[in-house]
Design an enzyme around this catalytic site. Structure first.
Site, PDB file in Angstrom:
ATOM      1  N   SER A   1       5.688  -1.668  34.339  1.00  0.00           N
ATOM      2  CA  SER A   1       6.203  -2.983  33.969  1.00  0.00           C
ATOM      3  C   SER A   1       7.715  -3.067  34.124  1.00  0.00           C
ATOM      4  CB  SER A   1       5.842  -3.289  32.511  1.00  0.00           C
ATOM      5  OG  SER A   1       6.563  -2.440  31.636  1.00  0.00           O
ATOM      6  N   GLY A   2       8.370  -1.909  34.166  1.00  0.00           N
ATOM      7  CA  GLY A   2       9.825  -1.898  34.196  1.00  0.00           C
ATOM      8  C   GLY A   2      10.426  -1.703  32.827  1.00  0.00           C
ATOM      9  N   GLY A   3       9.586  -1.721  31.805  1.00  0.00           N
ATOM     10  CA  GLY A   3      10.058  -1.506  30.449  1.00  0.00           C
ATOM     11  C   GLY A   3      10.225  -0.028  30.140  1.00  0.00           C
ATOM     12  N   VAL A   4      10.676   0.261  28.928  1.00  0.00           N
ATOM     13  CA  VAL A   4      10.947   1.642  28.532  1.00  0.00           C
ATOM     14  C   VAL A   4       9.690   2.498  28.604  1.00  0.00           C
ATOM     15  CG1 VAL A   4      11.834   3.126  26.702  1.00  0.00           C
ATOM     16  CG2 VAL A   4      12.762   0.828  26.986  1.00  0.00           C
ATOM     17  N   ASP A   5       8.600   2.022  28.018  1.00  0.00           N
ATOM     18  CA  ASP A   5       7.396   2.830  27.878  1.00  0.00           C
ATOM     19  C   ASP A   5       6.831   3.274  29.227  1.00  0.00           C
ATOM     20  OD1 ASP A   5       7.897   1.969  25.324  1.00  0.00           O
ATOM     21  OD2 ASP A   5       6.190   0.604  25.231  1.00  0.00           O
ATOM     22  N   SER A   6       6.568   2.310  30.100  1.00  0.00           N
ATOM     23  CA  SER A   6       5.955   2.659  31.381  1.00  0.00           C
ATOM     24  C   SER A   6       6.934   3.431  32.267  1.00  0.00           C
ATOM     25  CB  SER A   6       5.462   1.405  32.107  1.00  0.00           C
ATOM     26  OG  SER A   6       6.535   0.537  32.429  1.00  0.00           O
ATOM     27  N   SER A   7       8.237   3.153  32.132  1.00  0.00           N
ATOM     28  CA  SER A   7       9.237   3.867  32.940  1.00  0.00           C
ATOM     29  C   SER A   7       9.318   5.338  32.555  1.00  0.00           C
ATOM     30  CB  SER A   7      10.615   3.214  32.778  1.00  0.00           C
ATOM     31  OG  SER A   7      10.616   1.900  33.289  1.00  0.00           O
TER      32      SER A   7
ATOM     33  N   LYS B   1       9.002   4.485  19.617  1.00  0.00           N
ATOM     34  CA  LYS B   1       9.930   4.036  20.652  1.00  0.00           C
ATOM     35  C   LYS B   1      11.215   4.867  20.701  1.00  0.00           C
ATOM     36  CE  LYS B   1       9.482   0.488  22.630  1.00  0.00           C
ATOM     37  NZ  LYS B   1       8.819   0.083  23.897  1.00  0.00           N
TER      38      LYS B   1
ATOM     39  N   GLU C   1       6.879   9.357   3.467  1.00  0.00           N
ATOM     40  CA  GLU C   1       7.162   9.174   4.890  1.00  0.00           C
ATOM     41  C   GLU C   1       7.822   7.846   5.220  1.00  0.00           C
ATOM     42  OE1 GLU C   1       2.808   7.826   4.366  1.00  0.00           O
ATOM     43  OE2 GLU C   1       4.232   9.205   3.445  1.00  0.00           O
TER      44      GLU C   1
ATOM     45  N   HIS D   1       4.310   7.548  -1.139  1.00  0.00           N
ATOM     46  CA  HIS D   1       4.445   7.802   0.301  1.00  0.00           C
ATOM     47  C   HIS D   1       5.867   8.247   0.628  1.00  0.00           C
ATOM     48  CE1 HIS D   1       0.557   6.260   1.809  1.00  0.00           C
ATOM     49  NE2 HIS D   1       0.603   5.490   0.731  1.00  0.00           N
TER      50      HIS D   1
ATOM     51  N   CYS E   1      -1.003  10.292  -1.505  1.00  0.00           N
ATOM     52  CA  CYS E   1      -1.744   9.111  -1.962  1.00  0.00           C
ATOM     53  C   CYS E   1      -3.256   9.372  -1.978  1.00  0.00           C
ATOM     54  CB  CYS E   1      -1.370   7.906  -1.096  1.00  0.00           C
ATOM     55  SG  CYS E   1      -1.876   6.327  -1.797  1.00  0.00           S
ATOM     56  N   TYR E   2      -4.007   8.863  -1.007  1.00  0.00           N
ATOM     57  CA  TYR E   2      -5.438   9.156  -0.947  1.00  0.00           C
ATOM     58  C   TYR E   2      -5.675  10.665  -0.909  1.00  0.00           C
ATOM     59  CZ  TYR E   2     -10.268   9.212   0.796  1.00  0.00           C
ATOM     60  OH  TYR E   2     -11.611   9.450   0.955  1.00  0.00           O
TER      61      TYR E   2
ATOM     62  N   GLY F   1      -4.731   6.558   2.979  1.00  0.00           N
ATOM     63  CA  GLY F   1      -5.789   5.809   3.637  1.00  0.00           C
ATOM     64  C   GLY F   1      -6.260   4.668   2.767  1.00  0.00           C
TER      65      GLY F   1
END
Length: 512
Positions: free
Chosen positions: A222-228, A368, A170, A168, A81-82, A54
């Site tokens: 929207s037709g994109g990956v996320d909303s589909s 994604k 990750e 880190h 880290c933090y 953080g």
């Protein structure tokens, strides 16, 4: 209930990356606010805790601090880290402000491998990002690794299963970082590694049904990956209770509206309503050149269009969105200890109280590539699942400066050529994102035998895995030349094409 690894969030922009690395090890992870009571963690079957990094210092008056009871739950704890500074500060060690900030690549020398570094080289290249420094080891701990700037870069308490690391693990910049995390999960927490994409879908479907009940859900498609993928997942859960709305905001790519209508109405049999609001969006964006103001105008107008759509569709209780974690982490302050705000996003800006709609965001904890795996598991076609990301504000953030119909047309035509050549060459499927940007500057060029004083188009092609970091793609020179030649010759109003070779960080993927 699956075995759960709790990630306590202290405002790091890498918090979700930690959770993702855990899921890559096929272990279920969940992000909690840093102040989550220990009893909640116990009730949810937590078998291990990771304290994220953080931006704060333990010396700040309002520094985020967890409930001390987490150290009495009897489960392993890993501070990053933090998180190391917190453990040192809270468990009897000594932390001081460093004489110099340690940021970027460093070298870790492992002095005792133990369980945390099992199977890992004794010398590692790691990624640091901190200012404070541990100078006194807490009782029960011993140092097992050091860096150039810290003799106590890694600590372990074998009896309690507590570990703390200054770097880190990750991020991709750290060598064997995932191996270190896996060692903590499997070798120390004894996680069973049985969490899969199918598990995510099953749990999400159950959660959606429980949340929605018999209510109706409206989703902006929207037709994109996320909303589909969000639409497919929600449709699997509640079927006809879902209505999708596609908004033509005048900022779409070439032939986008027709393609979406054809795909979703004919192939998926989803209830899809199309709203033509192009003139409204463009009127409100007229003369606006500041990127953040564009985003806010687009987001506000988007919500208003949905309000009007609801009156025609009928009552709905939920607004569903394909929001992903990178959208959130770059857009929203986290709890009482905000991560650095990078940009606003219309998906995560909140809803007006008057709408009285609850948000449904089933993908908000995914990156994604994870969303693509979910889409494939749901049976969505390759051209949808592997479609390149397209920003919610559309071409509005790809026109630098004021938006005009003529500038948009130039950009659409240039971008269509780019996508056509990327597809034809096979490079479309090899990169994360490829797009054109309209630059509001003119340059002298020559088309045929005539002098041409016209605009410049920037081509941006990047490689990434999670959108948190990205590097520019080294396309073949002959492909870049062909793209440039076609754009300057075929798109009226363009005299020159430039290729963007900035990486992220520090540059963002999108132009603005």
């Amino acid at each position: 209930m699956p075995q759960t690894i709790a990630v306590l969030d202290f405002g790091s922009q890498y918090t979700q990356v930690i959770a993702r690395r855990i899921r890559e090890c096929q272990v279920f992870s969940k992000i909690y606010h840093f102040s989550t009571p220990p009893q909640v963690l116990r009730d949810e079957g937590v078998i291990g805790i990771i304290l994220s990094g953080g931006p704060s210092s333990v010396f700040e008056r309002r520094a985020p601090v967890p409930d001390p009871g987490i150290f009495k739950l009897g489960v392993p704890v890993l501070g990053i880290c933090y998180g190391l500074h917190l453990m040192g500060h809270m468990l009897g060690g000594k932390v001081v402000k460093g004489t110099r900030r340690e940021y970027g690549h460093g070298t870790l020398q492992v002095t005792r491998r133990g369980r945390l570094f099992a199977g890992v080289p004794a010398r590692l290249r790691v990624w640091n990002s901190h200012g404070d420094k541990l100078t006194g080891v807490p009782p029960g701990f011993r140092p097992i690794g050091r860096t150039e700037n810290s003799p106590y870069a890694v600590l372990e308490d074998l009896k309690r299963g507590f570990y703390a690391i200054q770097f880190h693990p990750e991020v991709f910049h750290t060598e064997h970082g995932t191996d270190i995390i896996r060692n903590f999960l499997v070798g120390i927490c004894h996680a069973s590694q049985d969490w899969t994409t199918k598990d995510f879908i099953r749990h999400s479907v159950d959660a959606i049904r429980a949340a929605v009940g018999k209510s109706r859900v409206i989703l902006g498609l929207s037709g994109g990956v996320d909303s589909s993928v969000a639409a497919a997942l929600i449709h699997k859960a509640i079927g006809r209770q879902l209505t999708c709305v596609f908004v033509d905001n005048g900022l779409l790519r070439k032939d986008e509206r027709a393609a979406v209508e054809s795909l979703y109405k004919r192939n998926f049999k989803i209830d899809l309503r199309v709203v033509d609001a192009a003139s409204l969006f463009l009127r409100r964006l007229k003369g606006v050149d500041e990127p953040e103001r564009k985003r806010k105008i687009i987001g506000k107008t988007f919500i208003e269009v949905f309000e009007k759509s609801l009156k025609k569709i009928g009552h709905a209780d939920f607004l569903a969105q394909g929001t992903l974690y990178p959208d959130i982490i770059e857009s929203v302050a986290i709890g009482d200890n905000p991560a650095a705000l990078i940009k606003s996003h219309h998906n995560v800006g909140g809803l007006p109280a008057r709408m009285r709609l609850k948000l449904l965001e089933p993908l908000k904890e995914l990156f994604k590539d994870e969303v693509r795996r979910v889409g494939s598991a749901l049976g969505l076609p390759r051209e949808v699942v592997w479609r390149q990301p397209f920003p919610g504000p559309g071409l509005g953030v790809r026109v630098v400066g004021p938006i005009t119909p003529s500038n948009l047309e130039i950009l659409r035509s240039a971008d269509a050529i780019l996508q056509e050549e990327m597809m034809a060459s096979g490079w479309y499927w090899k990169v994360w994102q490829s797009f054109c940007v309209f630059l509001p500057v003119k340059s002298v060029g020559v088309v045929g035998d005539e002098r041409n004083y016209a605009y410049v188009i920037a081509v941006r092609v990047v490689e990434s895995i999670d959108a948190m970091t990205a590097d520019w793609s080294r396309l073949p020179y002959d492909l870049v030349q062909k793209i440039s030649g076609r754009i300057t010759n075929e798109v009226r109003g363009v005299s020159r094409v430039v290729y963007d070779i900035s990486s992220k960080p520090p540059a963002t993927i999108e132009w603005e």
